[in-house]
Design an enzyme around this catalytic site. Structure first.
Site, mmCIF file in Angstrom:
data_model
loop_
_atom_site.group_PDB
_atom_site.id
_atom_site.type_symbol
_atom_site.label_atom_id
_atom_site.label_comp_id
_atom_site.label_asym_id
_atom_site.label_seq_id
_atom_site.Cartn_x
_atom_site.Cartn_y
_atom_site.Cartn_z
ATOM 1 N N HIS A 166 0.848 -1.181 0.000
ATOM 2 C CA HIS A 166 0.000 0.000 0.000
ATOM 3 C C HIS A 166 0.890 1.239 0.000
ATOM 4 O O HIS A 166 2.042 1.194 0.432
ATOM 5 C CB HIS A 166 -0.909 0.009 1.231
ATOM 6 N N GLU A 224 1.161 3.881 1.789
ATOM 7 C CA GLU A 224 1.800 4.334 3.030
ATOM 8 C C GLU A 224 2.977 3.448 3.420
ATOM 9 O O GLU A 224 3.998 3.929 3.924
ATOM 10 C CB GLU A 224 0.785 4.453 4.172
#
Length: 156
Positions: A52, A54
């Site tokens: 992902h 992040e």
């Protein structure tokens, strides 16, 4: 200042969309001056559910800091002592920063995850929602079964 940084996040999100990824972008800014980590979703490209935006940005920030200081333990977002997170829109089905769970501020997790995060959502929410709608309206060749494109209600 955060509007400037959100614009960079949208650039990464739009690039992710063009590459067939869920359009999420992330940057990590040190002292409001320097981007030390950047990322966009790479789940489909890498076939790795942990990639992902992040986490890609945290890995990039760790790499950046390691180049300067030789050693830094690997950390997840909250344990990286990042004090504030700005984001576009909440995920009402899976979100961990206040929409479904409150992982970012659950003090019971402080010993294992570190200090709580200050999360500020709704930054250009309409634009963020539109990018997500654009993604879910297209075919996802990596989906294991045909996805029901109406399963997420981003307008909440």
């Amino acid at each position: 200042m955060h509007e400037k940084w959100m614009e960079k996040c949208f650039e990464y999100a739009e690039d992710a969309l063009q590459q067939g990824e869920v359009p999420v972008g992330c940057i990590i800014v040190y002292k409001n001056e320097e981007i030390i980590g950047k990322g966009k979703n790479q789940v489909n490209k890498t076939k790795n559910a942990t990639r992902h935006a992040e986490m890609v940005a945290v890995d990039d920030a760790i790499s950046h800091v390691q180049k300067k200081y030789d050693e830094l333990p690997e950390k997840a977002l909250r344990t990286a002592n990042i004090p504030t997170v700005y984001y576009g829109c909440s995920n009402e089905r899976f979100g961990g920063c206040g929409s479904v769970l409150n992982i970012h501020k659950d003090e019971r997790l402080q010993q294992s995850l570190g200090p709580t995060l200050h999360c500020i959502g709704g930054q250009q929410a309409h634009r963020a929602v539109q990018l997500l709608k654009d993604f879910y309206q297209q075919e996802n060749p990596n989906a294991p079964i045909p996805a029901n494109r109406n399963f997420l209600d981003f307008d909440k």
